[in-house]
Enzyme design. Structure first.
Site, PDB file in Angstrom:
ATOM      1  N   ASP A  66      -5.476  -2.026   4.513  1.00 19.65           N
ATOM      2  CA  ASP A  66      -5.788  -0.948   3.400  1.00 19.65           C
ATOM      3  C   ASP A  66      -4.890  -0.183   2.776  1.00 19.65           C
ATOM      4  OD1 ASP A  66      -4.063  -0.800   5.250  1.00 19.65           O
ATOM      5  OD2 ASP A  66      -4.849   1.522   6.374  1.00 19.65           O
ATOM      6  N   SER A  67      -4.375  -0.994   2.330  1.00 19.49           N
ATOM      7  CA  SER A  67      -3.644  -1.630   0.555  1.00 19.49           C
ATOM      8  C   SER A  67      -4.501  -1.687  -0.453  1.00 19.49           C
ATOM      9  CB  SER A  67      -2.381  -2.356   1.022  1.00 19.49           C
ATOM     10  OG  SER A  67      -3.455  -4.002   1.408  1.00 19.49           O
ATOM     11  N   ASP A 105      -9.185  -3.504   7.607  1.00 17.62           N
ATOM     12  CA  ASP A 105      -8.672  -2.655   8.579  1.00 17.62           C
ATOM     13  C   ASP A 105      -9.420  -1.797   8.665  1.00 17.62           C
ATOM     14  OD1 ASP A 105      -5.707  -3.332   8.898  1.00 17.62           O
ATOM     15  OD2 ASP A 105      -5.132  -2.819   6.813  1.00 17.62           O
ATOM     16  N   LYS A 135      -8.136  -4.685  12.186  1.00 15.68           N
ATOM     17  CA  LYS A 135      -7.133  -4.401  12.865  1.00 15.68           C
ATOM     18  C   LYS A 135      -6.767  -2.910  13.085  1.00 15.68           C
ATOM     19  CE  LYS A 135      -3.901  -5.259   9.248  1.00 15.68           C
ATOM     20  NZ  LYS A 135      -3.102  -3.838   9.472  1.00 15.68           N
ATOM     21  N   GLU A 137      -3.837   0.487  12.817  1.00 13.91           N
ATOM     22  CA  GLU A 137      -2.350   0.030  13.048  1.00 13.91           C
ATOM     23  C   GLU A 137      -1.801   1.210  14.622  1.00 13.91           C
ATOM     24  OE1 GLU A 137      -0.469   2.620  10.049  1.00 13.91           O
ATOM     25  OE2 GLU A 137      -1.560   0.580   8.413  1.00 13.91           O
ATOM     26  N   GLU A 204       5.892  -5.111  10.922  1.00 12.45           N
ATOM     27  CA  GLU A 204       5.964  -4.565   9.825  1.00 12.45           C
ATOM     28  C   GLU A 204       7.544  -3.722   9.779  1.00 12.45           C
ATOM     29  OE1 GLU A 204       3.392  -2.912   7.207  1.00 12.45           O
ATOM     30  OE2 GLU A 204       4.491  -2.100   5.398  1.00 12.45           O
TER      31      GLU A 204
END
Ligand code: KIV
Length: 287
Positions: A66-67, A105, A135, A137, A204
């Site tokens: 999602d970057s 993501d 993925k 978070e 991270e």
């Protein structure tokens, strides 16, 4: 965009010589890498062109991160990124990467409500993109989501430490897991992610010793970004890795200066067009 060599169902090339045949990277290769100590390579990719290049370069995992919000859509955070933003990007990457394991993501707002919402998003990604894993978070707070997705047969990669979707709650881009209490909390999250069924976990911006403990103790591989050298693998945002931008995070190394090279190419192009030296006869058609 993909390499022109045809591949079989398992991604092995038919007509390449045996020694150059490459198999599709799959989740069992992650487990094997953890066992053997072979380091895992991962880069972000957001389109077919970069995905084909990184796949051909032998990168094990491609993350449709999602970057994309920061790198491609001009946002200052990942928060505005939507499922509808991710789907075409993931489809392009998966379609252009016959060998790398493509991970997508789950963007902010697409899984936090609970296991049902998370599973719905993950199923959409699997049906509509061709990606092989998702993925998300979060640790203990997302264990039920990881379990639900995993139970549906979809591999999940966890993401702990600095989690960009929570950057406002975390007070900005800050190292996480510093101090005994924070390190213990991170460890509890790592265990929860593993026990919920994740196949790997991204760490991270965490201190080296916190990452090392996770790497040495977890059964699943750790993939670091700003987590030092003692992880099972490494991920970078490709635009940082290739020097596309002027600023680089401290934990990333510029392995090329593509931004400067691209700017020079564009300047050269513009000056030749202005001078009337391009296009010339060699780039023109006769009747
Ligand atoms: O979206 C992303 O690029 C990521 C990496 C920082 C791991 O999640």
């Amino acid at each position: 965009m993909a390499t022109s060599t045809p591949t079989s169902g398992d991604g092995a090339a038919h007509d390449a010589p045996a020694e150059t045949r490459r198999r599709r990277y799959r989740v069992h290769h992650l487990a094997r890498a953890k066992e053997s100590g072979e380091r895992i390579t991962m880069l972000t990719a957001y389109d077919a062109m970069s995905a084909a290049i990184f796949d051909a370069a032998g990168i094990d995992l491609l993350l449709v991160g999602d970057s994309i919000g920061n790198t491609m859509h001009g946002h200052t955070t990942t928060l505005p990124v939507t499922v509808d933003d991710m789907i075409p990007a993931a489809r392009a990457v998966a379609g252009a990467a016959p060998h790398s394991l493509v991970v997508v993501d789950l963007p902010f707002g697409s899984y936090e409500a609970g296991p049902e919402q998370a599973l719905g998003t993950a199923v959409r990604f699997m049906k509509e993109t061709g990606a092989a894993a998702v993925k998300l978070e979060g640790g203990r707070r997302c264990a039920a989501q990881i379990r639900a997705i995993t139970d549906a047969g979809i591999p999940v990669v966890g993401h702990l430490g600095f989690t960009p979707q929570s950057e406002h709650a975390l007070g900005g881009h800050r190292v996480q897991g510093r101090g005994d209490e924070a390190a213990e909390a991170l460890w509890a999250d790592a265990l929860a992610v593993q026990e919920a069924g994740a196949v790997a976990v991204v760490l991270e911006m965490v201190p080296v010793d916190v990452a090392a403990r996770a790497t040495e103790t977890l059964r699943i591989p750790t993939i670091g970004i700003g987590a030092g050298p003692r992880t099972d693998g490494q991920v970078l945002v490709w635009t940082d890795m290739a020097g596309m931008t002027e600023w680089t995070p401290r934990f990333a190394r510029r392995f090329a200066e593509l931004g400067a090279a691209l700017r020079e190419a564009a300047q050269e192009y513009a000056s030749e067009v202005r001078a009337g030296t391009f296009p010339d006869a060699a780039h023109s058609f006769e009747r």
